[in-house]
Design a protein around this motif. Structure first.
Motif, PDB file in Angstrom:
ATOM      1  N   ARG A 173     -35.094 -37.779  18.869  1.00  0.00           N
ATOM      2  CA  ARG A 173     -35.756 -38.681  17.920  1.00  0.00           C
ATOM      3  C   ARG A 173     -36.606 -37.873  16.944  1.00  0.00           C
ATOM      4  NH1 ARG A 173     -40.785 -41.032  17.461  1.00  0.00           N
ATOM      5  NH2 ARG A 173     -40.850 -43.149  16.557  1.00  0.00           N
ATOM      6  N   HIS A 174     -37.294 -36.860  17.450  1.00  0.00           N
ATOM      7  CA  HIS A 174     -38.126 -35.988  16.619  1.00  0.00           C
ATOM      8  C   HIS A 174     -37.281 -35.331  15.527  1.00  0.00           C
ATOM      9  CE1 HIS A 174     -41.682 -33.866  15.650  1.00  0.00           C
ATOM     10  NE2 HIS A 174     -41.448 -32.747  16.315  1.00  0.00           N
TER      11      HIS A 174
ATOM     12  N   SER B 175     -26.453 -39.860  18.250  1.00  0.00           N
ATOM     13  CA  SER B 175     -27.146 -39.732  16.966  1.00  0.00           C
ATOM     14  C   SER B 175     -26.363 -38.848  16.002  1.00  0.00           C
ATOM     15  CB  SER B 175     -28.564 -39.207  17.160  1.00  0.00           C
ATOM     16  OG  SER B 175     -28.572 -37.965  17.804  1.00  0.00           O
TER      17      SER B 175
ATOM     18  N   HIS C  22     -28.774 -42.444   9.717  1.00  0.00           N
ATOM     19  CA  HIS C  22     -29.926 -41.790  10.327  1.00  0.00           C
ATOM     20  C   HIS C  22     -30.995 -42.807  10.731  1.00  0.00           C
ATOM     21  CE1 HIS C  22     -28.141 -38.407   8.044  1.00  0.00           C
ATOM     22  NE2 HIS C  22     -28.604 -37.664   9.035  1.00  0.00           N
ATOM     23  N   LYS C  23     -31.199 -43.828   9.903  1.00  0.00           N
ATOM     24  CA  LYS C  23     -32.219 -44.831  10.210  1.00  0.00           C
ATOM     25  C   LYS C  23     -31.834 -45.630  11.455  1.00  0.00           C
ATOM     26  CE  LYS C  23     -34.109 -45.355   5.559  1.00  0.00           C
ATOM     27  NZ  LYS C  23     -34.357 -46.288   4.417  1.00  0.00           N
TER      28      LYS C  23
ATOM     29  N   GLU D 206     -32.567 -43.441  14.403  1.00  0.00           N
ATOM     30  CA  GLU D 206     -34.002 -43.411  14.690  1.00  0.00           C
ATOM     31  C   GLU D 206     -34.443 -44.686  15.410  1.00  0.00           C
ATOM     32  OE1 GLU D 206     -38.299 -43.774  14.221  1.00  0.00           O
ATOM     33  OE2 GLU D 206     -36.794 -45.106  13.340  1.00  0.00           O
ATOM     34  N   GLN D 207     -33.907 -45.813  14.989  1.00  0.00           N
ATOM     35  CA  GLN D 207     -34.261 -47.088  15.625  1.00  0.00           C
ATOM     36  C   GLN D 207     -33.786 -47.125  17.076  1.00  0.00           C
ATOM     37  OE1 GLN D 207     -32.494 -50.571  13.773  1.00  0.00           O
ATOM     38  NE2 GLN D 207     -32.733 -51.751  15.657  1.00  0.00           N
TER      39      GLN D 207
ATOM     40  N   LEU E  31     -35.279 -37.504   8.202  1.00  0.00           N
ATOM     41  CA  LEU E  31     -35.649 -38.644   7.369  1.00  0.00           C
ATOM     42  C   LEU E  31     -36.948 -38.411   6.600  1.00  0.00           C
ATOM     43  CD1 LEU E  31     -34.795 -41.569   9.832  1.00  0.00           C
ATOM     44  CD2 LEU E  31     -33.645 -41.071   7.654  1.00  0.00           C
TER      45      LEU E  31
ATOM     46  N   ILE F 290     -34.357 -36.390  14.266  1.00  0.00           N
ATOM     47  CA  ILE F 290     -33.880 -37.388  13.302  1.00  0.00           C
ATOM     48  C   ILE F 290     -35.001 -37.774  12.341  1.00  0.00           C
ATOM     49  CG2 ILE F 290     -33.102 -39.780  13.054  1.00  0.00           C
ATOM     50  CD1 ILE F 290     -30.882 -37.968  13.928  1.00  0.00           C
ATOM     51  N   ARG F 291     -36.190 -37.957  12.852  1.00  0.00           N
ATOM     52  CA  ARG F 291     -37.314 -38.314  11.991  1.00  0.00           C
ATOM     53  C   ARG F 291     -37.644 -37.179  11.021  1.00  0.00           C
ATOM     54  NH1 ARG F 291     -40.548 -42.532  13.079  1.00  0.00           N
ATOM     55  NH2 ARG F 291     -42.478 -41.400  12.558  1.00  0.00           N
TER      56      ARG F 291
ATOM     57  N   ASP G  51     -43.783 -38.684  18.359  1.00  0.00           N
ATOM     58  CA  ASP G  51     -43.588 -37.302  17.909  1.00  0.00           C
ATOM     59  C   ASP G  51     -44.654 -36.385  18.503  1.00  0.00           C
ATOM     60  OD1 ASP G  51     -41.342 -37.682  16.164  1.00  0.00           O
ATOM     61  OD2 ASP G  51     -42.687 -38.637  14.735  1.00  0.00           O
TER      62      ASP G  51
ATOM     63  N   THR H 281     -35.822 -44.745  19.192  1.00  0.00           N
ATOM     64  CA  THR H 281     -37.164 -45.277  19.410  1.00  0.00           C
ATOM     65  C   THR H 281     -37.159 -46.307  20.531  1.00  0.00           C
ATOM     66  OG1 THR H 281     -37.838 -44.896  17.117  1.00  0.00           O
ATOM     67  CG2 THR H 281     -39.075 -46.554  18.358  1.00  0.00           C
TER      68      THR H 281
END
Length: 332
Positions: A175-176, A126, A135-136, A139-140, A182, A178-179, A190, A143
């Motif tokens: 993931r938390h 990441s 970043h998107k 996140e994908q 964003l 990165i979100r 989360d 996830t």
């Protein structure tokens, strides 16, 4: 540089090279040591060349960094482990920085299966995507990796220890983060990340990810004085004095570099902004509040990029040269 460098020598060099008088010279010597067989273990050639690539990248010598990175991967050959995967992510990161985005993303795509395999893969994959502004995409991918890890657990209860959480913890936490960058609202994953963090922290078994992030928040002297005056207990988290605060940060930055970190940043703290982040009902001194604030500040234009040039102005704003100010603090 000594003959017959050992693995421990290479790790020591990684820790000290960025503060050396001539870090690019160190990178060239590492490459020469790999070429000339001056390594105690010939299998460390890939590590030596990857370290040379990290040093060159930190000094914005991207063409040299890419050459070292590719030579390092050639030296690793068919070896398949987390160290090699990290080297592949490093190459992709450099490709992004040299404008070769399609090749970089394709290289990272091949690392996607490792997100559920190696504990550090969520971070370095990441991080490389973030360098490319993806970043998107990160996140994908995270996830999907979280969903895969949860599917493997099936109907099992939520983890009750770090060992039980395993790879799922690292996926959820990354993931938390990165979100958060964003600006996305909390979702079920989360919330699970928060519950896991609380559960594992209460058990004393959680990895110190958020604690480390809180420590990577730099408080200028006036703000530091306000902070510890209002919340004296935070002297334990950030240092009892401003000198100790700067020393802790410098040592942590050096430690993270020794562990393979590059492109490190320090968020700059403000007491008023921390209070606003906590909100009317929150506690600014709470570790989770401070960690979230540190993550936010690391994305701001005010963030301090580390390392700085040895003869450049010190990152702490003292007005002294780095070599005369905070660089020596990591050695005390």
């Amino acid at each position: 540089m000594k003959a017959d460098l050992t693995s421990d020598d290479l790790l020591q060099i990684r820790q000290s090279a960025l503060g050396a008088a001539d870090p690019l010279g160190v990178a060239a010597e590492l490459a020469d040591a790999a070429d000339a067989g001056r390594l105690a273990d010939a299998g460390d050639a890939g590590l030596a060349l990857t370290l040379a690539a990290e040093i060159a990248e930190s000094r914005n010598k991207l063409d040299a960094a890419l050459r070292y990175a590719e030579r390092g991967l050639d030296a690793y050959g068919t070896r398949d482990d987390s160290q090699v995967a990290s080297a592949r992510a490093l190459r992709a990161r450099i490709l992004f920085r040299t404008g070769q985005a399609d090749e970089a993303e394709a290289a990272l795509e091949s690392l996607r299966p490792l997100l559920t395999r190696y504990t550090d893969a969520p971070a370095y994959v990441s991080a490389a995507l973030a360098v490319g502004g993806r970043h998107k995409v990160a996140e994908q991918w995270l996830t999907e990796a979280v969903q895969s890890a949860l599917a493997e657990r099936g109907a099992a209860a939520e983890p009750s220890s770090a060992d039980d959480a395993g790879q799922l913890f690292f996926l959820l936490q990354q993931r938390h983060r990165i979100r958060h960058v964003l600006g996305l609202p909390h979702d079920g994953h989360d919330n699970l990340a928060d519950r896991l963090e609380t559960k594992l922290a209460n058990a004393g078994t959680a990895p110190a990810a958020d604690a480390a992030e809180a420590e990577l928040l730099f408080w200028p002297q006036a703000e530091f004085d306000r902070l510890v005056a209002q919340w004296p207990a935070l002297g334990e988290a950030y240092g009892a004095t401003w000198d100790e605060h700067r020393a802790r940060l410098e040592k942590e930055l050096v430690r993270l570099t020794a562990a393979g970190g590059v492109g490190l940043t320090l968020g700059v703290g403000s007491v008023d902004a921390l209070v606003r982040t906590a909100g009317a009902d929150g506690d600014p001194a709470d570790p989770k509040t401070r960690a979230g604030y540190a993550r936010l500040q690391a994305t701001r234009s005010t963030a301090i990029h580390w390392p700085v040039e040895r003869n450049g102005a010190c990152w702490c704003g003292s007005g002294l040269k780095y070599k005369k100010c905070c660089l020596p603090r990591s050695r005390r």
